[in-house]
Design an enzyme around this catalytic site. Structure first.
Site, PDB file in Angstrom:
ATOM      1  N   ASP A 131       0.866  -1.163   0.000  1.00 16.75           N
ATOM      2  CA  ASP A 131       0.000   0.000   0.000  1.00 16.75           C
ATOM      3  C   ASP A 131       0.908   1.220   0.000  1.00 16.75           C
ATOM      4  O   ASP A 131       1.940   1.236   0.674  1.00 16.75           O
ATOM      5  CB  ASP A 131      -0.927  -0.001   1.227  1.00 16.75           C
ATOM      6  CG  ASP A 131      -2.162   0.858   0.999  1.00 16.75           C
ATOM      7  OD1 ASP A 131      -2.567   1.036  -0.169  1.00 16.75           O
ATOM      8  OD2 ASP A 131      -2.724   1.364   1.981  1.00 16.75           O
TER       9      ASP A 131
ATOM     10  N   PHE B  22       1.754   6.822 -13.253  1.00 19.06           N
ATOM     11  CA  PHE B  22       0.344   6.805 -12.874  1.00 19.06           C
ATOM     12  C   PHE B  22       0.160   7.648 -11.623  1.00 19.06           C
ATOM     13  O   PHE B  22       1.139   8.163 -11.048  1.00 19.06           O
ATOM     14  CB  PHE B  22      -0.143   5.363 -12.649  1.00 19.06           C
ATOM     15  CG  PHE B  22       0.474   4.670 -11.463  1.00 19.06           C
ATOM     16  CD1 PHE B  22       1.769   4.177 -11.531  1.00 19.06           C
ATOM     17  CD2 PHE B  22      -0.228   4.519 -10.274  1.00 19.06           C
ATOM     18  CE1 PHE B  22       2.344   3.536 -10.435  1.00 19.06           C
ATOM     19  CE2 PHE B  22       0.332   3.882  -9.173  1.00 19.06           C
ATOM     20  CZ  PHE B  22       1.622   3.395  -9.264  1.00 19.06           C
TER      21      PHE B  22
ATOM     22  N   HIS C 294      10.060   4.788  -4.137  1.00 19.06           N
ATOM     23  CA  HIS C 294       9.608   4.205  -2.877  1.00 19.06           C
ATOM     24  C   HIS C 294       9.356   2.703  -3.019  1.00 19.06           C
ATOM     25  O   HIS C 294       9.775   1.904  -2.215  1.00 19.06           O
ATOM     26  CB  HIS C 294       8.310   4.918  -2.468  1.00 19.06           C
ATOM     27  CG  HIS C 294       7.404   5.224  -3.636  1.00 19.06           C
ATOM     28  ND1 HIS C 294       7.772   6.107  -4.618  1.00 19.06           N
ATOM     29  CD2 HIS C 294       6.216   4.701  -4.030  1.00 19.06           C
ATOM     30  CE1 HIS C 294       6.826   6.137  -5.542  1.00 19.06           C
ATOM     31  NE2 HIS C 294       5.881   5.295  -5.212  1.00 19.06           N
ATOM     32  N   ARG C 295       8.660   2.338  -4.130  1.00 17.63           N
ATOM     33  CA  ARG C 295       8.310   0.931  -4.333  1.00 17.63           C
ATOM     34  C   ARG C 295       9.578   0.111  -4.541  1.00 17.63           C
ATOM     35  O   ARG C 295       9.717  -0.993  -4.045  1.00 17.63           O
ATOM     36  CB  ARG C 295       7.371   0.816  -5.543  1.00 17.63           C
ATOM     37  CG  ARG C 295       6.625  -0.494  -5.626  1.00 17.63           C
ATOM     38  CD  ARG C 295       5.410  -0.408  -6.545  1.00 17.63           C
ATOM     39  NE  ARG C 295       4.385   0.456  -6.003  1.00 17.63           N
ATOM     40  CZ  ARG C 295       4.111   1.679  -6.453  1.00 17.63           C
ATOM     41  NH1 ARG C 295       4.765   2.177  -7.489  1.00 17.63           N
ATOM     42  NH2 ARG C 295       3.185   2.408  -5.876  1.00 17.63           N
TER      43      ARG C 295
HETATM   44  P1  IMP Z   1      -2.819   2.407  -3.487  1.00 12.95           P
HETATM   45  O1  IMP Z   1      -1.528   1.964  -2.885  1.00 12.95           O
HETATM   46  O2  IMP Z   1      -3.195   1.573  -4.673  1.00 12.95           O
HETATM   47  O3  IMP Z   1      -3.915   2.537  -2.479  1.00 12.95           O
HETATM   48  O4  IMP Z   1      -2.558   3.836  -4.114  1.00 12.95           O
HETATM   49  C1  IMP Z   1      -2.816   5.010  -3.425  1.00 12.95           C
HETATM   50  C2  IMP Z   1      -2.827   6.191  -4.352  1.00 12.95           C
HETATM   51  O5  IMP Z   1      -1.509   6.651  -4.523  1.00 12.95           O
HETATM   52  C3  IMP Z   1      -3.420   6.007  -5.731  1.00 12.95           C
HETATM   53  O6  IMP Z   1      -4.110   7.180  -6.080  1.00 12.95           O
HETATM   54  C4  IMP Z   1      -2.254   5.838  -6.625  1.00 12.95           C
HETATM   55  O7  IMP Z   1      -2.504   6.331  -7.894  1.00 12.95           O
HETATM   56  C5  IMP Z   1      -1.211   6.672  -5.906  1.00 12.95           C
HETATM   57  N1  IMP Z   1       0.100   6.049  -6.071  1.00 12.95           N
HETATM   58  C6  IMP Z   1       0.532   4.869  -5.562  1.00 12.95           C
HETATM   59  N2  IMP Z   1       1.788   4.637  -5.974  1.00 12.95           N
HETATM   60  C7  IMP Z   1       2.142   5.691  -6.743  1.00 12.95           C
HETATM   61  C8  IMP Z   1       3.308   6.006  -7.477  1.00 12.95           C
HETATM   62  O8  IMP Z   1       4.303   5.271  -7.523  1.00 12.95           O
HETATM   63  N3  IMP Z   1       3.285   7.173  -8.143  1.00 12.95           N
HETATM   64  C9  IMP Z   1       2.212   8.026  -8.141  1.00 12.95           C
HETATM   65  N4  IMP Z   1       1.096   7.774  -7.501  1.00 12.95           N
HETATM   66  C10 IMP Z   1       1.061   6.606  -6.802  1.00 12.95           C
END
Ligand code: IMP
Length: 193
Positions: free
Chosen positions: A67, A146, A174-175
């Site tokens: 997450d 994205f 981060h990922r």
């Molecule tokens: P979730 O981890 O899928 O709940 O994502 C949370 C929110 O953060 C979503 O709106 C994603 O589009 C955004 N998000 C998650 N990871 C990234 C990233 O690496 N870059 C930009 N937005 C991110």
């Protein structure tokens, strides 16, 4: 082989690029699971745990979930765990529009992406964190990536994640940092590489 408990194609692509040739990862779709797992909690940690625990219960197989949230300093860490649902009232065109509106005239544009990975291995849970610090731009730039990528410039770079190819984003992201910790753990604890 690990199941990556995500339906987000962008995340699956990024993680696969990081693990390519190192470890076989299959997405929820590839594992035949079409279910969307809710993220109702107040922390990234709890959401990640729920996702991996749900998939473990369904499959009985080793799996991990992640997450991610964008934590903006001048907004006391918002949107954070609510990053995906930031504009849920629908008052703004998009999450990015709302973010830029809330940061209007705020000189402090510091922010960070924070990823929490929850791994379930042999029935036990382990967590890993990855953080990428950076700045929120005044306007979106680039069409790559994205989510909030077009408004985030990571420290050490001159352009937004949205202007980068995936490999370049993965040098900072981060990922990537959370996945690196996951890999290191698997290598040292289970001798997997
Ligand atoms: P979730 O981890 O899928 O709940 O994502 C949370 C929110 O953060 C979503 O709106 C994603 O589009 C955004 N998000 C998650 N990871 C990234 C990233 O690496 N870059 C930009 N937005 C991110």
């Amino acid at each position: 082989m690990l199941i990556f408990a995500s339906n987000n194609e962008n995340k699956v692509k990024e993680v696969n690029a990081l693990l390519h040739g190192i470890m076989e990862v299959i997405s929820l779709k590839e594992a035949g699971i079409m279910q969307d797992i809710p993220e109702p909690f107040l922390t990234l940690e709890e959401n990640a745990t729920t996702k991996s625990a749900t998939i473990y219960q369904l499959t009985g197989r080793d799996c991990f979930s992640e997450d991610t949230g964008l934590e903006v300093q001048a907004l006391d860490g918002r949107p954070g765990v609510k990053s995906a649902r930031y504009n849920e009232e629908g008052v703004f065109g998009s999450n990015i529009d709302k973010l830029l509106f809330e940061l209007k005239n705020k000189p402090n544009r510091s922010a960070r992406f924070r990823t929490v990975i929850s791994l379930i291995m042999n029935g036990k849970e382990f967590q890993f964190e990855g953080i990428c610090n950076g700045q929120i731009t005044e306007a979106p730039k680039g069409h790559g990536g994205f989510g909030y990528d077009p408004v985030f410039i990571p420290d050490g770079a001159k352009v937004t994640f949205g202007e980068m190819e995936m490999d370049e984003k993965n040098q900072y992201s981060h990922r990537k940092k959370a996945v690196a910790q996951l890999l290191n753990f698997l290598k040292t604890t289970y001798g997997k590489n």
